[in-house]
Design a protein around this motif. Structure first.
Motif, PDB file in Angstrom:
ATOM      1  N   GLY A 292      -7.250  46.595 -27.575  1.00 18.79           N
ATOM      2  CA  GLY A 292      -8.629  46.376 -27.147  1.00 18.79           C
ATOM      3  C   GLY A 292      -9.486  45.256 -27.557  1.00 18.79           C
TER       4      GLY A 292
ATOM      5  N   VAL B 200     -13.241  43.445 -27.477  1.00 19.47           N
ATOM      6  CA  VAL B 200     -14.001  44.333 -27.356  1.00 19.47           C
ATOM      7  C   VAL B 200     -14.588  44.619 -27.952  1.00 19.47           C
ATOM      8  CG1 VAL B 200     -14.039  46.525 -26.017  1.00 19.47           C
ATOM      9  CG2 VAL B 200     -12.279  44.981 -25.167  1.00 19.47           C
TER      10      VAL B 200
ATOM     11  N   SER C  12     -10.984  53.725 -19.859  1.00 18.61           N
ATOM     12  CA  SER C  12     -10.784  52.231 -18.744  1.00 18.61           C
ATOM     13  C   SER C  12     -10.925  51.573 -17.681  1.00 18.61           C
ATOM     14  CB  SER C  12      -8.616  52.727 -18.497  1.00 18.61           C
ATOM     15  OG  SER C  12      -8.205  52.894 -19.791  1.00 18.61           O
TER      16      SER C  12
ATOM     17  N   THR D 269     -13.282  49.692 -18.900  1.00 14.37           N
ATOM     18  CA  THR D 269     -12.991  48.125 -19.589  1.00 14.37           C
ATOM     19  C   THR D 269     -12.609  47.036 -18.699  1.00 14.37           C
ATOM     20  OG1 THR D 269     -11.469  49.629 -21.419  1.00 14.37           O
ATOM     21  CG2 THR D 269     -11.038  47.707 -21.216  1.00 14.37           C
TER      22      THR D 269
END
Ligand code: ADP
Ligand code: ASP
Ligand code: MG
Length: 421
Positions: A96, A101, A153, A156
């Protein structure tokens, strides 16, 4: 087209499943699309890592827990990249943090602040398939690795889809889409072909874990169309997207879905002196402990005059913090006792149709009564009615509501995989 595909844990539970997912990803790439894959940890890995941590330490530090849990997604990302490479395609996996992120520092429940997908964009320019480890990021301030909360997730994936200007985001899971109820509890649940963000948001907030709540919030804000579908079949699933208002349509069901949530608990504060300011003191203390309260009921005490009992629901995981916060104000508020009860569940009926149809509450409560389910607490929004019931009654209540609002299908919904953990 540019497509983000997210595969949940049950879709990558073992080596064969990872190879199966690799073939699906490659097929999408072979059609000429840019493909970014967001991957969850294999099977129940996250739960197993959590169990392992608890065996080593009863109360691990959140920073270390995040270091541990993010490893799960990293394993599946690297394995998927290997499987794709063996099919003759270039794939590169990223954590990530590498994917850009950027999050808050709140370990275990970090929020995405920004996405700086420079490395992903350049990998896409190289025609690579990009694999991103889901559910994780890096804190803007501490530079530590963070996780975004269980089931995140999905978030994400949608956040990346928005940041990369993807045409849509596919969420591959172990059921064939969003159903009118959890197919594990209601086998006659029906697949919903398309649903608006607003209803999906209420469903996710009411416990329908097929999509992570913040993923739906993100999708709504950024107008990302989300296709929820099964990685075990090619059938279309559910499109979550902007839907023209259908309120005038005769087709509009009054109730679109029934959701349930077993993650909440109830606290009853017994014998609170019934004076101005006490409720505010209690909920200020709970808020200061960063605890989200859902339903609240205040009753005249059955035991004493001039006192009330206040009950509210909160996440089970907040037990310790809530009890400590209340103990600290016991003398000041002057209440008698606190009772914590985790054996409750929340059942909600959701539908934009209820705005224009009276009698929904009556029908819901009649169905519960006929099923012998006692209602503990009630809360409503414009498009949702929720009740708290004893946990052993949750399944019965969901099934009764599902039937009462004529949502039952002829054939059984398929649950392809997963342990439902
Ligand atoms: P993944 O690991 O793919 O993220 P999840 O377990 O998080 O999968 O979510 C899929 C599960 O959500 C399904 O197996 C199902 O039991 C549950 N679920 C709850 N409510 C619904 C619903 N209304 N429609 C579909 N699935 C639901
Ligand atoms: N593996 C993480 C979890 O189980 C994140 C996810 O699967 O979405 O919560
Ligand atoms: Mg999930």
């Amino acid at each position: 087209m540019r497509i983000v595909q997210k595969f949940g844990g049950s879709s990558v539970a073992d080596a064969d499943s990872i190879k199966r997912v690799a073939r699906r990803v490659v097929a999408t790439k072979a059609e000429g699309n840019d493909v970014v894959v967001v991957i969850s940890a294999m099977g129940d890995t996250t739960d197993e890592l959590m169990d392992l941590a608890k065996q080593v330490s009863p109360d691990p530090r959140p920073r270390e827990l995040d270091m541990l849990l993010t490893a799960g997604e990293r394993i599946s990302a690297a394995l998927l990249a290997m499987a794709i490479n063996d099919l003759g395609y270039d794939a590169r996996s990223f954590t990530g943090s590498q994917a850009g992120v950027i999050t808050t520092a709140a370990h275990g429940d970090a929020r995405i602040i920004d996405i700086t997908p420079g490395r992903i964009k350049s990998a896409l320019e190289d025609e690579d398939i990009v694999i991103v480890a889901g559910f994780q990021g890096v804190s803007q301030t501490t530079k530590d690795v963070t996780t975004l909360g269980r089931g995140a997730s999905d978030t994400t994936a949608v956040a990346l889809a928005a940041a990369l200007g993807a045409d849509y985001c596919e969420i591959y899971t172990d059921v064939a889409g969003v159903f009118t109820a959890d197919p594990r509890i209601v086998p006659s649940a029906r697949r919903i072909p398309q649903i608006g963000y607003e209803e999906m948001l209420e469903m996710a907030a009411s416990g329908a874990k097929v999509l992570h709540l913040r993923c739906v919030e993100y999708a709504r804000r950024e107008h990302v169309p989300v296709h929820v579908r099964s990685s075990f079949s090619d059938k279309p699933g559910t499109w979550v997207k902007d839907i023209e208002t259908k309120e005038d349509s005769v087709e509009q069901p009054i109730i679109s879905a029934v959701a349930h949530d077993r993650s909440e608990a109830k606290i009853t504060i017994v014998g609170v002196p019934d004076v101005i300011g006490n409720a505010s003191r209690i909920f200020r203390a709970i808020a200061a402990a960063d605890i989200n309260v859902d339903m609240i009921v205040q009753n005249v005490s059955t035991v004493h005059d001039g006192r009330t009992d206040i009950s509210f629901t909160l996440p089970q995981s907040a037990e310790k913090e809530a009890l400590a916060a209340l103990a600290a104000i016991k003398a000041e508020v002057g209440f008698e006792d606190v009772i914590f009860n985790a054996a409750i569940g929340k059942v909600s009926v959701i539908g934009v149709g209820m705005r224009t149809h009276p009698g929904v509450t009556a029908r819901f409560f009649e169905a519960l009564a006929a099923a012998g389910v006692n209602i503990d607490m009630i809360s409503t929004s414009e498009i949702r009615i929720s009740v708290a019931v004893a946990s052993e009654n949750v399944d019965k209540a969901v099934q009764a509501a599902h039937t009462a609002f004529e949502l039952d299908a002829e054939d059984e919904a398929i649950v392809y995989a997963g342990t439902g953990r």
